[in-house]
Design an enzyme around this catalytic site. Structure first.
Site, short mmCIF file in Angstrom:
data_model
loop_
_atom_site.label_atom_id
_atom_site.label_comp_id
_atom_site.label_asym_id
_atom_site.label_seq_id
_atom_site.Cartn_x
_atom_site.Cartn_y
_atom_site.Cartn_z
N CYS A 68 -39.79 25.68 26.86
CA CYS A 68 -38.91 25.05 27.92
C CYS A 68 -39.07 24.69 28.72
O CYS A 68 -41.17 25.48 28.86
CB CYS A 68 -38.50 27.01 28.22
SG CYS A 68 -38.37 26.87 29.93
N HIS A 97 -32.35 32.34 24.88
CA HIS A 97 -33.89 32.25 25.56
C HIS A 97 -33.19 32.08 27.24
O HIS A 97 -34.07 32.32 28.14
CB HIS A 97 -34.95 30.50 25.34
CG HIS A 97 -36.26 31.25 25.77
ND1 HIS A 97 -36.65 31.52 25.67
CD2 HIS A 97 -36.09 29.94 26.92
CE1 HIS A 97 -38.20 31.05 26.55
NE2 HIS A 97 -37.19 29.66 27.93
N GLU A 98 -32.66 30.93 27.80
CA GLU A 98 -32.32 30.40 28.75
C GLU A 98 -31.61 31.26 29.68
O GLU A 98 -31.48 31.65 30.73
CB GLU A 98 -32.13 28.78 29.21
CG GLU A 98 -33.39 27.90 28.38
CD GLU A 98 -34.39 28.31 28.46
OE1 GLU A 98 -34.60 28.81 29.18
OE2 GLU A 98 -35.47 27.56 27.35
N HIS A 140 -33.80 33.42 31.30
CA HIS A 140 -33.87 32.94 33.18
C HIS A 140 -32.88 32.80 33.35
O HIS A 140 -33.43 33.21 34.69
CB HIS A 140 -34.91 31.92 33.10
CG HIS A 140 -35.40 31.60 31.51
ND1 HIS A 140 -36.75 31.85 32.23
CD2 HIS A 140 -35.84 30.31 31.20
CE1 HIS A 140 -37.32 31.97 30.94
NE2 HIS A 140 -37.75 30.42 30.51
N HIS A 143 -41.31 34.29 31.29
CA HIS A 143 -41.54 34.30 30.53
C HIS A 143 -42.55 34.99 29.24
O HIS A 143 -42.80 35.24 30.28
CB HIS A 143 -41.95 33.03 29.77
CG HIS A 143 -41.33 31.31 29.97
ND1 HIS A 143 -41.80 30.40 30.30
CD2 HIS A 143 -40.44 31.56 29.23
CE1 HIS A 143 -40.91 29.32 30.06
NE2 HIS A 143 -39.96 29.74 29.36
#
Length: 299
Positions: A116, A253-254, A257, A263
């Site tokens: 990322c 994962h994103e 965010h 992270h």
């Protein structure tokens, strides 16, 4: 540019891919390129490619030459100075590697993996990021939350987001809705989305160019900006396949965010930044759950 997607899915869903943001305007090369001949490089060395290492470390928040004016003469050269040594140690410390301060094999191997583009260390960046919170015992990082009255998030995507990508993307969002207070609602008007998603290639006008296949996979902007870009030069797959990047895994994962999580240094966490081709990550680690609940308590 249309992304290259390998998929056996034919069912079309409305969806989103939420990717992470790197906070340096410097263009970087894929780590696989510049790290190839840097194994063993240490403070005091001159070696071709060290300027790319400096850009990479700055891109991810590990060095900032503005904090070291005496070393500014080395910003754009191939000299391994004190700033680079400090940045390498910061990187090694984040990922629980041996603190050698030089490019040992273990460090080079990890840096060479796709990841990322969101910086791991936000302490070098204050404008636009808010305060980064982290408890002593936790491995997650909390960057910025959506307002308390904002729990329905709309998303839109540009025409370069293909139907094949949508199934795993929406699946990733649904997973986050299970452990967070958010509902995700599609809007077909691109500019109306709280999250605006598209595939981009190389320099695409936001000051954060991609580096081609390998290296940085994607980036996004923290709440409430919501712009989301992922690298069209990657070979994305709607299911796990060797040599391809799994859309669901990266989207999962994103999405973290876009909800405000930074992270984690826990390799078992969804919010761990590195991911290999052909690899799928299982949701969710306890660190992910603890992080989202700490960011949005009493919801």
């Amino acid at each position: 540019m249309n992304p290259k997607i390998s998929s056996s899915y034919t069912l079309v869903f409305s969806a989103i891919l939420i990717i992470c943001h790197a906070h340096s305007s410097n263009k970087i090369s894929s780590p696989g390129d510049f790290l190839r001949d840097l194994n063993g490089t240490r403070k005091g060395d001159n070696a071709k490619g060290l300027i790319e290492l400096k850009k990479y470390l700055a891109y991810l928040g590990y060095i900032n030459y503005d904090n070291y004016p005496a070393n500014s003469i080395h910003v754009n050269d191939d000299f391994f100075d004190d700033v680079v040594e400090s940045g390498v140690k910061e990187y090694q410390n984040f990922f629980k590697l041996r603190l050698t301060g030089f490019l040992d094999q273990e460090t080079v191997n990890l840096m060479s993996k796709p990841r990322c583009g969101m910086p791991d260390n936000l302490y070098n960046f204050s404008p636009g990021h808010g305060k980064v919170h982290r408890s002593i015992s936790a491995r997650y990082r909390l960057v910025r939350a959506w307002p308390r009255d904002k729990r329905n998030l709309t998303f839109s995507y540009s025409l370069d987001v293909t139907a094949a990508a949508k199934v795993p993307m929406v699946a990733a969002l649904l997973k986050w809705s299970e452990i967070s207070p958010f509902r995700f609602i599609i809007t077909h008007v691109y500019d109306d989305g709280d999250m605006k998603i598209g595939f981009k290639s190389r320099d695409h006008g936001d000051g954060h160019p991609f580096d081609g296949k390998g290296g940085i996979l994607a980036h996004a902007f923290y709440p409430p900006d919501g712009r989301v870009h992922f690298d069209a030069d990657e070979i994305w797959a709607a299911e796990v396949r060797p040599g391809t990047m799994d859309i669901y895994t990266v989207a999962l994962h994103e999405a973290g965010h876009i909800l405000g999580l930074g992270h984690s240094d826990d390799p078992n966490a969804v919010m761990y930044p590195h991911i290999d081709y052909g690899q799928a990550r299982k949701p969710f680690g306890q660190d992910d759950i603890n992080g989202i609940r700490a960011l949005y308590p009493n919801n």
